[in-house]
Design a protein around this motif. Sequence first.
Motif, PDB file in Angstrom:
ATOM      1  N   UNK A   9      78.402  21.169  48.647  1.00  0.00           N
ATOM      2  CA  UNK A   9      77.310  20.237  48.377  1.00  0.00           C
ATOM      3  C   UNK A   9      77.845  19.064  47.566  1.00  0.00           C
ATOM      4  N   UNK A  10      77.613  17.864  48.070  1.00  0.00           N
ATOM      5  CA  UNK A  10      78.076  16.631  47.422  1.00  0.00           C
ATOM      6  C   UNK A  10      76.849  15.765  47.135  1.00  0.00           C
ATOM      7  N   UNK A  11      76.743  15.243  45.915  1.00  0.00           N
ATOM      8  CA  UNK A  11      75.541  14.547  45.461  1.00  0.00           C
ATOM      9  C   UNK A  11      75.899  13.280  44.693  1.00  0.00           C
ATOM     10  N   UNK A  12      75.039  12.277  44.828  1.00  0.00           N
ATOM     11  CA  UNK A  12      75.232  11.018  44.111  1.00  0.00           C
ATOM     12  C   UNK A  12      73.897  10.534  43.562  1.00  0.00           C
ATOM     13  N   UNK A  13      73.827  10.206  42.267  1.00  0.00           N
ATOM     14  CA  UNK A  13      72.601   9.600  41.739  1.00  0.00           C
ATOM     15  C   UNK A  13      72.448   8.180  42.268  1.00  0.00           C
ATOM     16  N   UNK A  14      71.200   7.763  42.452  1.00  0.00           N
ATOM     17  CA  UNK A  14      70.923   6.437  43.009  1.00  0.00           C
ATOM     18  C   UNK A  14      70.216   5.599  41.944  1.00  0.00           C
ATOM     19  N   UNK A  15      70.731   4.406  41.723  1.00  0.00           N
ATOM     20  CA  UNK A  15      70.170   3.518  40.706  1.00  0.00           C
ATOM     21  C   UNK A  15      69.707   2.210  41.352  1.00  0.00           C
ATOM     22  N   UNK A  16      68.646   1.656  40.797  1.00  0.00           N
ATOM     23  CA  UNK A  16      68.193   0.313  41.150  1.00  0.00           C
ATOM     24  C   UNK A  16      68.030  -0.469  39.852  1.00  0.00           C
ATOM     25  N   UNK A  17      68.891  -1.446  39.654  1.00  0.00           N
ATOM     26  CA  UNK A  17      68.888  -2.243  38.425  1.00  0.00           C
ATOM     27  C   UNK A  17      68.944  -1.336  37.183  1.00  0.00           C
ATOM     28  N   UNK A  18      69.913  -0.425  37.204  1.00  0.00           N
ATOM     29  CA  UNK A  18      70.207   0.481  36.082  1.00  0.00           C
ATOM     30  C   UNK A  18      69.146   1.543  35.846  1.00  0.00           C
ATOM     31  N   UNK A  19      68.166   1.651  36.730  1.00  0.00           N
ATOM     32  CA  UNK A  19      67.126   2.680  36.608  1.00  0.00           C
ATOM     33  C   UNK A  19      67.382   3.755  37.656  1.00  0.00           C
ATOM     34  N   UNK A  20      67.434   5.023  37.216  1.00  0.00           N
ATOM     35  CA  UNK A  20      67.619   6.129  38.146  1.00  0.00           C
ATOM     36  C   UNK A  20      66.380   6.265  39.023  1.00  0.00           C
ATOM     37  N   UNK A  21      66.558   6.148  40.339  1.00  0.00           N
ATOM     38  CA  UNK A  21      65.417   6.246  41.252  1.00  0.00           C
ATOM     39  C   UNK A  21      65.520   7.442  42.200  1.00  0.00           C
ATOM     40  N   UNK A  22      66.662   8.124  42.205  1.00  0.00           N
ATOM     41  CA  UNK A  22      66.751   9.269  43.103  1.00  0.00           C
ATOM     42  C   UNK A  22      68.168   9.763  43.268  1.00  0.00           C
ATOM     43  N   UNK A  23      68.347  10.577  44.316  1.00  0.00           N
ATOM     44  CA  UNK A  23      69.644  11.193  44.578  1.00  0.00           C
ATOM     45  C   UNK A  23      69.867  11.261  46.090  1.00  0.00           C
ATOM     46  N   UNK A  24      71.121  11.106  46.472  1.00  0.00           N
ATOM     47  CA  UNK A  24      71.543  11.378  47.844  1.00  0.00           C
ATOM     48  C   UNK A  24      72.366  12.663  47.815  1.00  0.00           C
ATOM     49  N   UNK A  25      72.052  13.595  48.710  1.00  0.00           N
ATOM     50  CA  UNK A  25      72.736  14.891  48.700  1.00  0.00           C
ATOM     51  C   UNK A  25      73.106  15.293  50.119  1.00  0.00           C
TER      52      UNK A  25
END
Length: 564
Positions: free
Chosen positions: A106-122
């Motif tokens: 399982x490989x995961x990456x946090x997703x940011x929009x303008x330095x705000x955490x908005x989700x994850x891709x997994x």
Amino acid sequence: MSGPVSPVTVEIIRNALIAVADEMNATLIRSAYTPIIYEMKDCSVALLDAEHRVLGQSAGLPIFLGNLEACTIAIEEQYGRDVWAPGDVWIMNDPYVTGTHLHDMTVMEPIFDQSVLIGFAASRAHWLDVGSKDPGGTIDSTDVFQEGLRLTPIKVVEAGTQSPTLTQMIGKNSRFYHGAMGDLGAQIACCHTGARRMPEIYRRFGTDAVLDARDEIFAQAERLERDFITSIPDGTYRAEGSIDSDGISDREVFIRVEVAIDGDEMSIDLSDSDDACRGPVNCGATQAVAAARVAYKLLVDPNRPANGGSFRPLSVSVRDGSVVGANEPFPVEWYFTPLGLLIDLVVKALSEAVPERAAAASYGDSMVIYLSGTHPDTKQPWLHVEPTVGGWGAWDGSDGEDGLINNVNGSLKDMPIEVLETKYPVRLRHYGYRTDSCGHGQFRGGVGVEREFEILADSSMSAWFERSRTPAWGLAGGWTAEPPDVVLNPGRPDERHFLKCANVRLSAGDIIRTKTGGGGGFGDPADRDGGAVRADVADGVITPEIARDVYGLADPPPDGSGNS
């Protein structure tokens, strides 16, 4: 955007999020190095919100349903909310967290929009080899340390820079270094795709609109599920069954389910299932929950994609230390074997309460064959690992599906014969439906398949075929289907039969014939339409003898050709 988000916008955002998951999946499959991913599609991806809830999940393995978020939650619980940073990518395969076996990275990456955490891709994908004691995986492991490299959650990419030391360590623990490195890169690229696309949706529609649409999408799923559960009579429903063995001993391993309906709530209790086993049929609790969700989804809301609002009316209880709630060091290589049975049992338990939704049992397990050796031309090691399709259960109104992959594997594909014969010293001499393997009934179960491999160079075989002690049962008077079989050198003096075997030596010219089980039947065979029986004989699904003796057809076609 001011005011509540419109239904049209909700649907556009819903499909945009699903499209991101689909693009992630396409990136993974097209970038992967090993056929088990790029041909067979043994992978799954998900797009999550900042609270680890599913926004979009592509077609993949149902057994990972609602399970990838358990991995991002585990990282956050271990390291805290502040651990997430732009440009980081995490990897893990610890089975007591993910619930699966070590092959499922399982490989995961946090997703940011303008330095705000908005989700994850997994993403999760099956790696061909992770350094177990046997190539590709074990049949007879007795602890997890025999099953390969085990990774706790760890950053493989930090602030956009991939760790060369960790990457090399992972690659050097696989017998197929380049394949492992390529598949790791494909999973990282998959997550990068989600990390690029999700902020684009936020910027296009605005944060408020996306969050409002998300809440409405979740609420719709929950309302529909609760409405259906309310229609099920309150009560407690039970079923049990066993897998053949744990791969070490011949002891049956029982799975017991108790399903309780109370208003608009459903609970599934697995606590009475057997204790964890010495052999590798155990799984972590998170994967048992995922399997229970598959069964729930089959019955409650099968036509809509899962999201963060799904499963809110469902609770699942798993006993710590049981075969479906195992802890270190119990082996987990064949974690999905009890889970396929679990899914069928939940449906069986509720079959009287929702007869219009319940199907008879399927053939049940992945029926995996391993072939491996050193290629005579390239002098390089080779490994072929492939599940096998079988028959699904009939239901009130339809025959079961013929030759379909089992319910834990979903969109998994066959290895194309051309790829098999090009890459490996193997010839596939026969592949077709297995006559008379279905459970008979007013609606017959699906038929299994037969495959015949000719071995062209010295090699070895391992196999894991299941559900001979609890083959696919019928419902409402339908018959039980035929169980599986694996035959080495059929018809020769050295003929041998297997279900589970490890590292059987093969010589050039040996023949392996695999037979998968069928699906259970539904209803009394005497009530089956005569035209359907004749069609089954014509198609080679059943023999004329079965048509006459079981279905009462007085003048069946004599040879299966369809000619009287």
